[in-house]
Design a protein around this motif. Structure first.
Motif, PDB file in Angstrom:
ATOM      1  N   MET I   1     -35.489  33.091  37.418  1.00 35.34           N
ATOM      2  CA  MET I   1     -36.158  33.222  36.166  1.00 35.34           C
ATOM      3  C   MET I   1     -36.411  34.701  34.867  1.00 35.34           C
ATOM      4  O   MET I   1     -37.688  35.112  36.177  1.00 35.34           O
ATOM      5  N   GLN I  29     -23.205  38.896  26.526  1.00 34.30           N
ATOM      6  CA  GLN I  29     -21.851  38.215  27.271  1.00 34.30           C
ATOM      7  C   GLN I  29     -21.123  38.330  28.786  1.00 34.30           C
ATOM      8  O   GLN I  29     -20.350  38.115  29.333  1.00 34.30           O
ATOM      9  N   ALA I  32     -23.075  36.846  31.124  1.00 37.29           N
ATOM     10  CA  ALA I  32     -22.643  35.488  31.645  1.00 37.29           C
ATOM     11  C   ALA I  32     -20.948  35.888  32.075  1.00 37.29           C
ATOM     12  O   ALA I  32     -20.838  35.440  33.280  1.00 37.29           O
ATOM     13  N   ARG I  33     -20.349  36.875  31.251  1.00 39.60           N
ATOM     14  CA  ARG I  33     -19.176  36.483  32.201  1.00 39.60           C
ATOM     15  C   ARG I  33     -19.188  36.609  33.756  1.00 39.60           C
ATOM     16  O   ARG I  33     -17.994  36.517  34.918  1.00 39.60           O
ATOM     17  N   GLN I  36     -23.674  36.477  36.045  1.00 39.95           N
ATOM     18  CA  GLN I  36     -25.055  37.273  37.151  1.00 39.95           C
ATOM     19  C   GLN I  36     -26.187  36.439  35.949  1.00 39.95           C
ATOM     20  O   GLN I  36     -27.047  35.474  35.959  1.00 39.95           O
ATOM     21  N   LEU I  37     -25.680  36.364  34.128  1.00 43.78           N
ATOM     22  CA  LEU I  37     -26.502  35.325  33.321  1.00 43.78           C
ATOM     23  C   LEU I  37     -25.647  34.233  33.540  1.00 43.78           C
ATOM     24  O   LEU I  37     -25.290  33.249  32.878  1.00 43.78           O
ATOM     25  N   ARG I  38     -27.010  32.765  33.475  1.00 44.73           N
ATOM     26  CA  ARG I  38     -26.599  32.185  33.739  1.00 44.73           C
ATOM     27  C   ARG I  38     -26.766  31.057  32.433  1.00 44.73           C
ATOM     28  O   ARG I  38     -26.456  30.083  31.926  1.00 44.73           O
ATOM     29  N   ARG I  39     -28.490  30.880  31.860  1.00 47.35           N
ATOM     30  CA  ARG I  39     -28.613  30.133  31.029  1.00 47.35           C
ATOM     31  C   ARG I  39     -29.626  30.594  30.227  1.00 47.35           C
ATOM     32  O   ARG I  39     -29.952  32.351  30.750  1.00 47.35           O
ATOM     33  N   LEU I  40     -29.493  30.495  29.608  1.00 48.78           N
ATOM     34  CA  LEU I  40     -30.217  31.472  28.064  1.00 48.78           C
ATOM     35  C   LEU I  40     -31.076  30.354  27.142  1.00 48.78           C
ATOM     36  O   LEU I  40     -30.879  29.225  26.218  1.00 48.78           O
ATOM     37  N   LEU I  52     -31.823  32.309  32.752  1.00 50.62           N
ATOM     38  CA  LEU I  52     -31.450  32.433  34.588  1.00 50.62           C
ATOM     39  C   LEU I  52     -30.719  33.159  35.176  1.00 50.62           C
ATOM     40  O   LEU I  52     -29.302  33.083  34.617  1.00 50.62           O
ATOM     41  N   GLU I  54     -28.474  34.912  38.065  1.00 48.29           N
ATOM     42  CA  GLU I  54     -27.865  34.711  39.191  1.00 48.29           C
ATOM     43  C   GLU I  54     -27.223  36.050  39.774  1.00 48.29           C
ATOM     44  O   GLU I  54     -26.765  36.188  39.805  1.00 48.29           O
ATOM     45  N   VAL I  55     -28.202  36.607  40.925  1.00 48.27           N
ATOM     46  CA  VAL I  55     -28.569  37.764  41.714  1.00 48.27           C
ATOM     47  C   VAL I  55     -28.025  37.754  42.850  1.00 48.27           C
ATOM     48  O   VAL I  55     -28.839  37.157  43.898  1.00 48.27           O
ATOM     49  N   LEU I  65     -30.832  43.679  33.045  1.00 45.19           N
ATOM     50  CA  LEU I  65     -31.700  43.609  32.569  1.00 45.19           C
ATOM     51  C   LEU I  65     -31.925  45.108  31.378  1.00 45.19           C
ATOM     52  O   LEU I  65     -31.836  44.676  30.250  1.00 45.19           O
TER      53      LEU I  65
END
Lengths: 99, 99, 99, 99, 99, 99, 99, 99, 99, 99
Positions: I1, I29, I32-33, I36-40, I52, I54-55, I65
């Motif tokens: 998070m 994007q 996200a693809r 790694q980036l799941r939600r925003l 959120l 996932e790494v 980041l």
């Protein structure tokens, strides 16, 4: 430089408190005579103090502080100090003040 | 007990900085010789210090601190100190420590 | 009770600063003569003060504070005060102290 | 300027509380008559107050505050005050306000 | 409930400031007429306010707040509110107060 | 604007809690009928609330808040509010929202 | 243990930044070869790090940290460490982990 | 990097405390032999420590920490660490220091 | 998070801002693809968000980041998450909600 | 997004704790099946969690949270979330990651 706050239950029996205080005073004087505790001031209005220790390293300081009988009731914050080239004592300026 | 943090713009011209520092050092020594500034320590890793002043009251302390050339860049926190009956100096314990 | 910190750019031209201060002093005296500003103390070592206002409500206080020429550089914290039954002035105790 | 918060166990017996309060009131009046405690205000909604003391130094202030019967339950913050050249009382401005 | 602090550079040209304020006022009234902005109070002594919004969800609130011309200079804290069964308005108690 | 957090021991007997709550509700309604307590909202997920009082001064507010039976368990923060010239109610904008 | 945050203006010219970084890397390696800087970790997502120094006292640490070219942009917090009797290295436990 | 503060009731029976400590020491050594707990330092003056863990992810770290017998009395702060390209160990710089 | 606050100078040229935003969107994007980036989510009323990721570890997160074009203006706080045995997704509970 | 810290007395009887946990698990699953509780993560090293709720408004959230058997021991912080136009789920990007 060490900042200490004491959180002591207000309802404690007075005799217990006095015995504890006598032991604290005695141990504080031992630390002073060992050259570890140099100065001690009260923070006005609080059961708290600032003290100045002179020790070889953080381990010696930890041992000195935890040897105090009131230590289990203390919240301790240690502030490490480095020499400052303009410190009056380093510069040999020690004028007495006619207070 | 006075805590001072200095917030100085990193890009300042070096000559300006050195001139300011020389003036700061000179004024600090005047305060020491007047018996107001007693001790001065660096906070390691910061442009900041702890200092010990001995003054009659808060007004005298304010005048001493604001007379420092770097004062406009300082953030100052004053911590009033009261006498502590167990202060080694009050008790006359001043052992020299073989450091 | 009002706490004010002033964040003034250290590099400002001295003439601008002096003109601003004269205006601030003048406006402060007007508020005092209007019976709004009662007391004013410096916080030692800072460009900051505590002041005591006596006003009908928060709107009158806001108008008094924002009328000060330095207000755009101030950070203001208002602490509302309620009467205390043990206030010496309420009890009529006003001993003069031979300071 | 002294800020005091009182942390008193809500379940305490009412008689104990009333006795404590009577003692606190009596001691507060003694401090007022000694010219040390000058003003006292409640912080609305809290068991807390702001008070204005006039004392020679931090040691006298510490002794005054710790003489209060409720002191063991208090959290005390002392704010040192320096004279401000624009203080209405220093300037002799003491208009009465038709409140 | 929304808390807003505005951090506006004190040196800005007055005409710019007045134009911005007129736009802010106009947009605030649009939000009020849309039934989103319900109440608005100043925090005394600060360029800051508390406001009460009535919106379907956080996304609608975000869109309302960011539509304000001063938004880029604001620091915003949103406090979500849930219904309270004892809310006087819910209970239908709306006595007028002879202030 | 008043922020209240309640710190209630989780182990308390349920009957005691219910009796206390009934008394709290009754006193809250009295304050509402007196025109002092205007609005009341829960802070979601906490035993805490925001409330809006309309009172003559801080002393009246203190008396209202301390008359609540749960007051000894409350931590109260009072936020003074000043009138804002753009307040929708001051401007007479009171659109009903089809929620 | 030293915590460092770097506050670097985002608009700086890239060439200046790269030159500064090369100098920082070179000085860091000198401190490592001198046995002062032992370990260095990034704080994920920030321009900040934790580092482990092994020095005789706070004065040596201050000199090491202020010798870094980026020091004027750093905010440094020093955490003094004392020996712990259960430290795996003190106990001679240094199992390799098949990561 | 894990920061742990222990809040242990000062009045606890000494035998209970010693038994707990022996269990804590034993479990700590198991974590060290499993290659999870790498280093452990005391925070001087406090019952608190900094420790360095090497684990696959946050879930493994949680399981290691909660397996410690003193865990129910601990306040734990986990600081995630990322590799730093200038870490002396990564660069292969491991000079021994003549302490 | 991950919690991100963006501190962007309000006076920036609009074209610069729009170009920066387009680049930020494109890079987001890509993350996200890459899974790694799941939600925003936006934090209502602020230029800030919760996201959120996932790494595999903190180093991969740091690289993700710092690859964002707006990173030099961000203040980032990473909150490590461990699996919870009662997580609805772990338990296979994924009811659709008729919002 | 909800942050929960649990402050549970360490000395509690183990059977009481297990019974409470079973009830907490059961209620959590009910909230998940109702589509309110979406995700749940542990904060490593603490008895604390982050959870993601999907609810119509703050009142529904308050009712869900206070229905948890452990609620009287919880400290809850609710963080309202607004839609973000770049949220991968909104954009339909849901790549599976070969972890």
């Amino acid at each position: 430089m060490v900042n200490i706050e004491i959180d002591w239950p207000p309802e404690t029996d007075l005799a217990v408190k006095e015995e504890m205080f006598a032991a604290e005073l005695a141990r504080g004087q031992e630390l002073a005579r060992a050259g570890q505790l140099r100065r001690l001031w009260r923070i006005p209005g609080r059961w708290a103090n600032w003290s100045l220790y002179e020790v070889a390293d953080a381990t010696e300081l930890h041992n000195a502080l935890t040897s105090l009988p009131l230590w289990p009731w203390m919240t301790v914050q240690v502030h490490a100090l480095a020499d400052h080239p303009n410190d009056p004592r380093q510069l040999g300026i020690t004028v007495e003040r006619g207070q």
